[in-house]
Design an enzyme around this catalytic site. Structure first.
Site, PDB file in Angstrom:
ATOM      1  N   HIS A 127       0.872  -1.186   0.000  1.00  0.00           N
ATOM      2  CA  HIS A 127       0.000   0.000   0.000  1.00  0.00           C
ATOM      3  C   HIS A 127       0.909   1.237   0.000  1.00  0.00           C
ATOM      4  CE1 HIS A 127      -2.807   2.951   1.792  1.00  0.00           C
ATOM      5  NE2 HIS A 127      -3.782   2.129   1.451  1.00  0.00           N
ATOM      6  N   ASP A 204       3.277  -4.572   7.726  1.00  0.00           N
ATOM      7  CA  ASP A 204       2.084  -3.743   7.635  1.00  0.00           C
ATOM      8  C   ASP A 204       0.881  -4.669   7.848  1.00  0.00           C
ATOM      9  OD1 ASP A 204      -0.142  -2.343   6.917  1.00  0.00           O
ATOM     10  OD2 ASP A 204       0.621  -1.661   4.977  1.00  0.00           O
ATOM     11  N   GLN A 207      -4.393  -4.900   7.022  1.00  0.00           N
ATOM     12  CA  GLN A 207      -5.444  -5.801   6.538  1.00  0.00           C
ATOM     13  C   GLN A 207      -5.498  -7.095   7.333  1.00  0.00           C
ATOM     14  OE1 GLN A 207      -7.794  -5.124   4.397  1.00  0.00           O
ATOM     15  NE2 GLN A 207      -6.995  -3.170   3.689  1.00  0.00           N
ATOM     16  N   LYS A 230     -10.299  -0.468  10.360  1.00  0.00           N
ATOM     17  CA  LYS A 230     -10.587  -1.691   9.594  1.00  0.00           C
ATOM     18  C   LYS A 230     -10.895  -2.848  10.537  1.00  0.00           C
ATOM     19  CE  LYS A 230      -7.187  -0.225   6.189  1.00  0.00           C
ATOM     20  NZ  LYS A 230      -7.804   0.318   5.000  1.00  0.00           N
ATOM     21  N   CYS A 368      -4.573   2.546  -3.753  1.00  0.00           N
ATOM     22  CA  CYS A 368      -3.314   3.023  -3.145  1.00  0.00           C
ATOM     23  C   CYS A 368      -2.216   1.984  -3.308  1.00  0.00           C
ATOM     24  CB  CYS A 368      -3.492   3.374  -1.669  1.00  0.00           C
ATOM     25  SG  CYS A 368      -4.623   4.709  -1.387  1.00  0.00           S
TER      26      CYS A 368
HETATM   27  C1  LIG Z   1      -2.340  -2.620   3.576  1.00  0.00           C
HETATM   28  C2  LIG Z   1      -2.649  -1.242   4.113  1.00  0.00           C
HETATM   29  N1  LIG Z   1      -1.680  -0.534   4.697  1.00  0.00           N
HETATM   30  C3  LIG Z   1      -1.894   0.689   5.195  1.00  0.00           C
HETATM   31  C4  LIG Z   1      -3.127   1.283   5.105  1.00  0.00           C
HETATM   32  C5  LIG Z   1      -3.308   2.653   5.669  1.00  0.00           C
HETATM   33  O1  LIG Z   1      -4.116   2.661   6.779  1.00  0.00           O
HETATM   34  P1  LIG Z   1      -4.700   4.062   7.310  1.00  0.00           P
HETATM   35  O2  LIG Z   1      -5.387   4.687   6.134  1.00  0.00           O
HETATM   36  O3  LIG Z   1      -5.641   3.688   8.368  1.00  0.00           O
HETATM   37  O4  LIG Z   1      -3.576   4.869   7.787  1.00  0.00           O
HETATM   38  C6  LIG Z   1      -4.164   0.604   4.477  1.00  0.00           C
HETATM   39  C7  LIG Z   1      -5.502   1.236   4.316  1.00  0.00           C
HETATM   40  O5  LIG Z   1      -6.146   1.093   3.302  1.00  0.00           O
HETATM   41  C8  LIG Z   1      -3.920  -0.702   3.973  1.00  0.00           C
HETATM   42  O6  LIG Z   1      -4.879  -1.399   3.357  1.00  0.00           O
END
Ligand SMILES: Cc1ncc(COP(=O)(O)O)c(C=O)c1O
Length: 410
Positions: A127, A204, A207, A230, A368
């Site tokens: 992401h 990360d 998810q 999430k 993203c």
């Molecule tokens: C894999 C992953 N990493 C990071 C994020 C970023 O999270 P946040 O928008 O809550 O900061 C997301 C959100 O879509 C994500 O799916």
């Protein structure tokens, strides 16, 4: 806020009853919410816990010597302890509250020492939250980004990872579960390979944390980032877990109140972690909400939740797999309940808009994850992502809605 942890047997209708929003209509149709990978809905327990804290015991934390300040501080620190237990951290001090998963990763990227030529290893399915903070290091400090390729389903070649990690590698930063392909990465093996060369690993978990149980201790991972919204919790809160010695070695990213020990005209001494990384007033009410979400999840039979989500994924994958004008992206075995797809001759945005008219909420775009889109040879995809409150029949509504979209667009 320590609700009794009585597990309840899995019943999707009972779960749905906890989420008031699921009974609303969209364009005169029952809402079918399949955008959970972007953000999940909130059970009443979360909404109530946040309101109750503001109604009954609200003040700023850590500063006061009065009753409300003490009660609020206790609620905030109880939330930290609950998060630590939830992900298997040894102590609450290893839990930093942030404003989201993105900020958690930025804290690490901004906190490590980087010299020109130092390398960061990333996979191509990250992401942007786990790409752009490292690009900053490339632009500003001369770091080099080393990209780990994937197979078409999001699989990682561990030998290729091993080959990418060299004497200049400062961090391996990879997703625990792709937000597009749903693929889970072999985290324990990744950690083992990186640690064999003395390199720390950031996972990360934005998810993965909702779709399965996470144990940072068993994974032996150095940093783990995730986000509250999430996980059926509120927006405005995320978590950075770090091993104690790793957090101690990180430079603070933001300066302000609470993160210091001493401030003088010519010097500043920082507070210990986790407070060192929580400058200013932290997300107090959001932490209470996240605690309530964790308590809510802990009251469920999580194995049954996971089995239900896997069944939704399989139903969607097999129904979509039978349609010859749909192309599925990501078919890894055991992947999370995230299904990305393209419809022949139709832009995903148009598909999503037509589905919305039928009450079905999906996401369309690059999610993203532009390097992944380039790897897949597309500019965008549609994505249906499932949560524990989705019904099996909602998969059928999705398929029916796609057939209507095909008629309109084909
Ligand atoms: C894999 C992953 N990493 C990071 C994020 C970023 O999270 P946040 O928008 O809550 O900061 C997301 C959100 O879509 C994500 O799916």
């Amino acid at each position: 806020m320590n609700a009794p942890m009585i597990k309840r047997p899995f019943d999707v209708e009972a779960i749905r009853a906890d989420f008031t929003i699921l009974s609303r209509q969209v364009h005169d149709r029952p809402l079918v919410y399949l955008d959970n990978a972007a953000s999940a809905q909130k059970p009443e327990a979360v909404i109530e816990a946040m309101a109750a804290q503001m109604r009954g015991a609200y003040a700023n934390v850590h500063r006061g010597l009065h009753t409300l300040a003490n009660e609020t501080t206790e609620a905030f620190e109880n939330a930290r302890a609950a998060v630590a237990r939830f992900i298997g951290a040894a102590t609450p001090e290893q839990i930093v509250f942030t404003k989201g998963g993105t900020q958690a990763i930025n804290i690490v990227a901004n906190g490590i020492d980087i010299h020109p030529g130092d390398e960061i290893v990333l996979s191509v399915m990250e992401h942007h939250s786990n790409i752009v903070p490292w690009h900053f290091l490339r632009e500003r400090k001369g770091a080099v980004l080393k990209w780990l390729d994937i197979d078409d389903d999001g699989g990682i070649d561990l030998a290729a990872l091993d080959a990418l990690i060299g004497p200049k590698t400062k961090m391996v930063a990879v997703t625990h579960m792709s937000n597009v392909l749903g693929a889970k990465t072999p985290a324990a093996e990744i950690v083992r390979i990186a640690h064999a060369k003395g390199v720390p690993v950031l996972l990360d978990g934005c998810q993965s944390t909702v779709h399965g149980r996470v144990d940072v201790g068993a994974l032996d991972v150095d940093f783990f980032a995730f986000t509250g919204h999430k996980l059926y919790g509120p927006t405005g809160i995320g978590v950075l877990y770090g091993k104690a010695e790793r957090l101690k070695a990180l430079r603070p990213f933001e300066g302000g109140g609470e993160m210091i020990d001493i401030v003088e005209r010519e010097r500043v001494l920082y507070n210990e972690p986790p407070h060192r990384f929580e400058a200013g007033t932290p997300p107090i009410i959001e932490a209470v909400g996240l605690h309530a979400a964790i308590d809510w999840l802990n009251r469920q039979d999580r194995a049954a939740l996971e089995a239900h989500e896997a069944a939704l994924r399989d139903r969607a994958m097999s129904a979509l797999g039978e349609i010859n004008w749909i192309k599925l992206h990501g078919r890894a075995a055991g992947k999370g309940a995230i299904v990305a797809f393209s419809m022949d001759g139709a832009h995903p945005h148009d598909v999503a808009q037509i589905l919305d008219r039928q009450g079905v909420a999906i996401r369309a775009g690059h999610h993203c994850a532009q390097p992944l889109m380039q790897r897949l040879g597309v500019t965008a995809t549609a994505r249906a992502s499932f949560a524990c409150y989705n019904r099996a029949e909602e998969v059928d509504v999705l398929i029916e809605a796609l057939h209507k979209a095909r008629k309109l667009l084909g």
